[in-house]
Design an enzyme around this catalytic site. Structure first.
Site, PDB file in Angstrom:
ATOM      1  N   ASN A  34       0.823  -1.213   0.000  1.00 29.26           N
ATOM      2  CA  ASN A  34       0.000   0.000   0.000  1.00 29.26           C
ATOM      3  C   ASN A  34       0.861   1.270   0.000  1.00 29.26           C
ATOM      4  O   ASN A  34       1.649   1.502   0.914  1.00 29.26           O
ATOM      5  CB  ASN A  34      -0.898  -0.029   1.246  1.00 29.26           C
ATOM      6  CG  ASN A  34      -2.041   0.958   1.156  1.00 29.26           C
ATOM      7  OD1 ASN A  34      -2.095   1.796   0.250  1.00 29.26           O
ATOM      8  ND2 ASN A  34      -2.967   0.854   2.105  1.00 29.26           N
ATOM      9  N   HIS A  42     -14.749  -4.764  11.370  1.00 29.77           N
ATOM     10  CA  HIS A  42     -14.254  -3.453  11.799  1.00 29.77           C
ATOM     11  C   HIS A  42     -15.444  -2.551  12.101  1.00 29.77           C
ATOM     12  O   HIS A  42     -16.141  -2.138  11.179  1.00 29.77           O
ATOM     13  CB  HIS A  42     -13.456  -2.792  10.693  1.00 29.77           C
ATOM     14  CG  HIS A  42     -12.158  -3.461  10.395  1.00 29.77           C
ATOM     15  ND1 HIS A  42     -11.064  -2.772   9.948  1.00 29.77           N
ATOM     16  CD2 HIS A  42     -11.759  -4.735  10.505  1.00 29.77           C
ATOM     17  CE1 HIS A  42     -10.056  -3.607   9.787  1.00 29.77           C
ATOM     18  NE2 HIS A  42     -10.460  -4.813  10.107  1.00 29.77           N
ATOM     19  N   ARG A  93     -13.656  -5.529  15.862  1.00 31.31           N
ATOM     20  CA  ARG A  93     -12.640  -4.548  16.252  1.00 31.31           C
ATOM     21  C   ARG A  93     -13.332  -3.206  16.478  1.00 31.31           C
ATOM     22  O   ARG A  93     -14.130  -2.770  15.654  1.00 31.31           O
ATOM     23  CB  ARG A  93     -11.584  -4.413  15.141  1.00 31.31           C
ATOM     24  CG  ARG A  93     -10.366  -3.621  15.583  1.00 31.31           C
ATOM     25  CD  ARG A  93      -9.420  -3.335  14.425  1.00 31.31           C
ATOM     26  NE  ARG A  93      -9.855  -2.198  13.633  1.00 31.31           N
ATOM     27  CZ  ARG A  93      -9.069  -1.506  12.791  1.00 31.31           C
ATOM     28  NH1 ARG A  93      -7.811  -1.859  12.639  1.00 31.31           N
ATOM     29  NH2 ARG A  93      -9.535  -0.487  12.106  1.00 31.31           N
ATOM     30  N   TYR A 109      -7.312   7.334  13.387  1.00 32.77           N
ATOM     31  CA  TYR A 109      -7.109   6.084  12.658  1.00 32.77           C
ATOM     32  C   TYR A 109      -8.289   5.129  12.885  1.00 32.77           C
ATOM     33  O   TYR A 109      -8.735   4.924  14.010  1.00 32.77           O
ATOM     34  CB  TYR A 109      -5.816   5.375  13.106  1.00 32.77           C
ATOM     35  CG  TYR A 109      -5.819   3.958  12.631  1.00 32.77           C
ATOM     36  CD1 TYR A 109      -5.524   3.660  11.304  1.00 32.77           C
ATOM     37  CD2 TYR A 109      -6.239   2.925  13.462  1.00 32.77           C
ATOM     38  CE1 TYR A 109      -5.626   2.371  10.826  1.00 32.77           C
ATOM     39  CE2 TYR A 109      -6.340   1.625  12.991  1.00 32.77           C
ATOM     40  CZ  TYR A 109      -6.029   1.366  11.668  1.00 32.77           C
ATOM     41  OH  TYR A 109      -6.153   0.091  11.186  1.00 32.77           O
ATOM     42  N   ASP A 136      -7.056  -1.655  17.912  1.00 36.93           N
ATOM     43  CA  ASP A 136      -5.776  -1.412  17.246  1.00 36.93           C
ATOM     44  C   ASP A 136      -5.205  -0.080  17.726  1.00 36.93           C
ATOM     45  O   ASP A 136      -5.796   0.973  17.482  1.00 36.93           O
ATOM     46  CB  ASP A 136      -6.012  -1.385  15.727  1.00 36.93           C
ATOM     47  CG  ASP A 136      -4.708  -1.416  14.931  1.00 36.93           C
ATOM     48  OD1 ASP A 136      -3.642  -1.207  15.533  1.00 36.93           O
ATOM     49  OD2 ASP A 136      -4.779  -1.642  13.707  1.00 36.93           O
ATOM     50  N   HIS A 144      -2.349   1.042  16.653  1.00 36.00           N
ATOM     51  CA  HIS A 144      -1.695   1.549  15.451  1.00 36.00           C
ATOM     52  C   HIS A 144      -0.370   2.254  15.733  1.00 36.00           C
ATOM     53  O   HIS A 144      -0.106   3.341  15.217  1.00 36.00           O
ATOM     54  CB  HIS A 144      -2.647   2.436  14.639  1.00 36.00           C
ATOM     55  CG  HIS A 144      -2.609   2.094  13.186  1.00 36.00           C
ATOM     56  ND1 HIS A 144      -2.026   2.893  12.256  1.00 36.00           N
ATOM     57  CD2 HIS A 144      -3.062   1.012  12.516  1.00 36.00           C
ATOM     58  CE1 HIS A 144      -2.124   2.311  11.061  1.00 36.00           C
ATOM     59  NE2 HIS A 144      -2.742   1.170  11.200  1.00 36.00           N
ATOM     60  N   GLU A 173      -3.820  -4.532  19.561  1.00 36.76           N
ATOM     61  CA  GLU A 173      -2.909  -4.656  18.425  1.00 36.76           C
ATOM     62  C   GLU A 173      -1.975  -3.450  18.320  1.00 36.76           C
ATOM     63  O   GLU A 173      -2.399  -2.310  18.572  1.00 36.76           O
ATOM     64  CB  GLU A 173      -3.760  -4.764  17.153  1.00 36.76           C
ATOM     65  CG  GLU A 173      -2.960  -4.774  15.872  1.00 36.76           C
ATOM     66  CD  GLU A 173      -3.871  -4.788  14.648  1.00 36.76           C
ATOM     67  OE1 GLU A 173      -5.093  -5.008  14.799  1.00 36.76           O
ATOM     68  OE2 GLU A 173      -3.354  -4.567  13.547  1.00 36.76           O
ATOM     69  N   GLU A 196       1.836  -6.391  11.458  1.00 37.22           N
ATOM     70  CA  GLU A 196       1.335  -6.153  10.094  1.00 37.22           C
ATOM     71  C   GLU A 196       2.364  -5.443   9.216  1.00 37.22           C
ATOM     72  O   GLU A 196       2.270  -5.525   7.999  1.00 37.22           O
ATOM     73  CB  GLU A 196      -0.002  -5.403  10.110  1.00 37.22           C
ATOM     74  CG  GLU A 196       0.072  -3.966  10.537  1.00 37.22           C
ATOM     75  CD  GLU A 196      -1.308  -3.318  10.604  1.00 37.22           C
ATOM     76  OE1 GLU A 196      -2.243  -3.950  11.108  1.00 37.22           O
ATOM     77  OE2 GLU A 196      -1.433  -2.169  10.153  1.00 37.22           O
ATOM     78  N   ARG A 203       0.456 -10.991  13.271  1.00 34.85           N
ATOM     79  CA  ARG A 203      -0.464 -10.179  12.474  1.00 34.85           C
ATOM     80  C   ARG A 203      -0.057  -9.972  11.017  1.00 34.85           C
ATOM     81  O   ARG A 203      -0.667  -9.166  10.317  1.00 34.85           O
ATOM     82  CB  ARG A 203      -0.589  -8.794  13.146  1.00 34.85           C
ATOM     83  CG  ARG A 203      -1.450  -8.782  14.369  1.00 34.85           C
ATOM     84  CD  ARG A 203      -2.912  -8.914  14.011  1.00 34.85           C
ATOM     85  NE  ARG A 203      -3.403  -7.737  13.334  1.00 34.85           N
ATOM     86  CZ  ARG A 203      -4.201  -7.767  12.269  1.00 34.85           C
ATOM     87  NH1 ARG A 203      -4.580  -8.900  11.743  1.00 34.85           N
ATOM     88  NH2 ARG A 203      -4.626  -6.648  11.723  1.00 34.85           N
ATOM     89  N   HIS A 206      -3.248 -10.506   8.874  1.00 34.22           N
ATOM     90  CA  HIS A 206      -3.689  -9.202   8.385  1.00 34.22           C
ATOM     91  C   HIS A 206      -4.603  -9.416   7.178  1.00 34.22           C
ATOM     92  O   HIS A 206      -4.237 -10.112   6.240  1.00 34.22           O
ATOM     93  CB  HIS A 206      -2.447  -8.407   7.972  1.00 34.22           C
ATOM     94  CG  HIS A 206      -2.636  -6.946   7.904  1.00 34.22           C
ATOM     95  ND1 HIS A 206      -1.943  -6.136   7.036  1.00 34.22           N
ATOM     96  CD2 HIS A 206      -3.443  -6.118   8.603  1.00 34.22           C
ATOM     97  CE1 HIS A 206      -2.305  -4.875   7.214  1.00 34.22           C
ATOM     98  NE2 HIS A 206      -3.205  -4.837   8.157  1.00 34.22           N
ATOM     99  N   ASP A 235      -6.084  -3.672   1.547  1.00 32.12           N
ATOM    100  CA  ASP A 235      -4.881  -3.331   0.777  1.00 32.12           C
ATOM    101  C   ASP A 235      -4.001  -4.536   0.503  1.00 32.12           C
ATOM    102  O   ASP A 235      -2.880  -4.393   0.032  1.00 32.12           O
ATOM    103  CB  ASP A 235      -4.101  -2.164   1.384  1.00 32.12           C
ATOM    104  CG  ASP A 235      -3.622  -2.407   2.795  1.00 32.12           C
ATOM    105  OD1 ASP A 235      -3.796  -3.532   3.293  1.00 32.12           O
ATOM    106  OD2 ASP A 235      -3.073  -1.477   3.396  1.00 32.12           O
ATOM    107  N   GLU A 261      -8.608 -11.459  10.193  1.00 37.20           N
ATOM    108  CA  GLU A 261      -9.188 -10.139   9.923  1.00 37.20           C
ATOM    109  C   GLU A 261      -9.944 -10.183   8.591  1.00 37.20           C
ATOM    110  O   GLU A 261      -9.477 -10.784   7.629  1.00 37.20           O
ATOM    111  CB  GLU A 261      -8.077  -9.086   9.839  1.00 37.20           C
ATOM    112  CG  GLU A 261      -8.594  -7.681   9.604  1.00 37.20           C
ATOM    113  CD  GLU A 261      -7.478  -6.629   9.585  1.00 37.20           C
ATOM    114  OE1 GLU A 261      -6.312  -6.997   9.354  1.00 37.20           O
ATOM    115  OE2 GLU A 261      -7.785  -5.456   9.826  1.00 37.20           O
ATOM    116  N   TRP A 299       1.783   7.107  12.282  1.00 39.93           N
ATOM    117  CA  TRP A 299       0.384   7.134  11.830  1.00 39.93           C
ATOM    118  C   TRP A 299      -0.358   5.882  12.267  1.00 39.93           C
ATOM    119  O   TRP A 299       0.004   4.822  12.305  1.00 39.93           O
ATOM    120  CB  TRP A 299       0.268   7.248  10.306  1.00 39.93           C
ATOM    121  CG  TRP A 299      -1.168   7.185   9.894  1.00 39.93           C
ATOM    122  CD1 TRP A 299      -2.108   8.144  10.084  1.00 39.93           C
ATOM    123  CD2 TRP A 299      -1.844   6.089   9.282  1.00 39.93           C
ATOM    124  NE1 TRP A 299      -3.338   7.727   9.631  1.00 39.93           N
ATOM    125  CE2 TRP A 299      -3.192   6.460   9.129  1.00 39.93           C
ATOM    126  CE3 TRP A 299      -1.435   4.804   8.863  1.00 39.93           C
ATOM    127  CZ2 TRP A 299      -4.154   5.616   8.574  1.00 39.93           C
ATOM    128  CZ3 TRP A 299      -2.365   3.974   8.308  1.00 39.93           C
ATOM    129  CH2 TRP A 299      -3.719   4.363   8.155  1.00 39.93           C
TER     130      TRP A 299
HETATM  131 MG    MG Z   1      -3.679  -2.993  12.329  1.00 38.44          MG
END
Ligand code: MG
Length: 408
Positions: free
Chosen positions: A37, A122, A147, A159, A216, A218, A242, A268, A289, A318, A322, A345, A408
């Site tokens: 991605n 999600h 999630r 996020y 998550d 992130h 996560e 991930e 992940r 994961h 993407d 996921e 991010w």
């Molecule tokens: Mg994640």
């Protein structure tokens, strides 16, 4: 027999995907996914400019040897671009081998260890009302794991939460915007740490103890902040927290473990078993992940999960939109075959993506199955793919409220 052609196809049916098509001298077609991605063209160039010529004439049955040839033979090992390119070749070779055998890929990986694969959805919302409606929608569809990502008061975008989502709207979160440069978002960890536990308390109150909940982080917290969040979420019984802290600092997970029994997942952005070495051998995480697309394909992922299984660590592969449906199919065959499956996921691809890629995997009441079509059960329609050329799109960058660049 041998590989006679290798083509790299970059297409953008709603978002960018990198696909490798191998054809053997007797006409068997194999498909692989190398989507990275925001760096799609780097993976495509690695395949086109450095691997394709070395594949022509190779025996398509020698999958392990080809994997080692591409991994050790490059001298420059690991890295997301290299491992995504190797993944595409590896998936295509497994696809060919399973098609030649006339069986779905999972049969070559040891056969099914279970009947179906539990997935998680999600759910997100800028406020609790929107989040609650999203969760309820998934529960009604049969999902048993969700999630939870929530907006944070004072922050415009967070996020995992769509800025434009209407209450109850699903499959809405697409962070990689089509533009020549990334969007910029803002972040405030103290506000996040104060707010998230209050949301989980409400979710447990409304939906009861049985629904499996995930979250998550992130990569945004320091180790001690991550420890604090993990500890504060303990009463709400998460299936996992996560990416609580950036995973490349494997030692940092010791600090989280010292403070909390909330299960942890990460990986991930990893692409090799070595990224997990300390995390696995010291049992600092509970779930792996990565995606096969970013970890050297079926062969790379099997090595990683077999290693994790020795330490009682399970899979949570994961499955964002993407990776292409070809990469998703590879994950599902692995999930069905391995013993140490945890959860998968699942973020359904758009209708346009699923018209362009055809798949045999099926969803039923919160569970996926890879299907019984010989091979991976996923392929690209090249005519449709040609109608959707590559369009630059990047994941956002993130800044603290004072302008400092943050994860991010
Ligand atoms: Mg994640």
């Amino acid at each position: 027999m041998s590989i006679s052609t290798a083509d790299v196809i970059v297409t953008s049916p709603g978002r960018n995907f990198v696909t490798l098509k191998l054809v053997t001298s007797d006409g068997v077609v194999g498909w692989g996914d190398a989507t990275l991605n925001g760096r799609e063209l780097a993976a495509a160039a690695y395949l086109r400019d450095h691997l394709v010529d070395t594949l022509i004439g190779r025996d398509e049955d020698r999958i392990e040897d080809t994997w080692q040839y591409l991994y050790r033979g490059a001298y420059w090992r690991r890295g997301p671009v290299t491992m995504a390119a190797i993944a595409a070749v590896d998936m295509a070779l497994w696809d060919i081998k399973a098609k030649k055998a006339g069986v779905p890929l999972y049969q070559l990986l040891g056969g099914a260890s279970r009947e179906k694969l539990r997935v998680y959805a999600h759910a997100s919302g800028n406020d609790y009302a929107a989040l609650s409606q999203a969760i309820r929608g998934y529960v009604e569809e049969g999902y048993t794991a969700v999630r939870i990502q929530t907006g944070v008061p004072g922050l415009d975008s967070v996020y995992g939460v769509s800025a434009t989502a209407k209450p109850g709207e699903k499959y809405d979160y697409e962070p990689a915007h089509r533009s020549a440069r990334p969007d910029e978002e803002e972040w405030d960890t103290p506000a996040y740490l104060r707010h998230v536990p209050t949301i989980f308390e409400k979710v447990r109150e409304e939906f009861g103890p049985e629904l499996r909940l995930l979250h998550d982080g992130h990569h945004r917290m320091s180790p001690i902040e991550a420890a604090r969040l993990a500890k504060s979420l303990e009463p709400h019984d998460l299936l996992w927290l996560e990416d609580a802290t950036p995973g490349e600092d494997q030692d940092a997970f010791r600090l989280i473990r010292q403070h909390s029994t909330t299960p942890l997942a990460t990986g991930e952005v990893f692409n090799s078993v070595y990224d997990y070495q300390t995390l696995i051998t010291e049992r600092l995480i509970d779930y792996v992940r990565s995606a096969p697309t970013h970890t050297g394909g079926v062969t790379g992922m099997k090595k990683l999960l077999d290693f994790a299984g020795i330490y009682g660590i399970r899979s949570g592969l994961h499955g964002p939109t993407d990776v292409s449906p070809i990469g998703m199919a590879a994950a599902l065959h692995i999930d069905l075959a391995i013993h140490n499956f945890g959860i998968q996921e699942y973020m359904p691809h758009s209708d346009l993506t699923l018209e362009t890629f055809r798949t045999s995997y099926t969803f039923d009441r919160g569970f996926l199955h890879p299907g019984d079509t010989p091979g991976l059960g996923a392929e690209l329609d090249e005519t449709l793919a040609a109608q959707h050329p590559y369009t630059p799109a990047y994941l956002p960058v993130n800044r603290l409220l004072d302008g400092t660049l943050h994860d991010w």
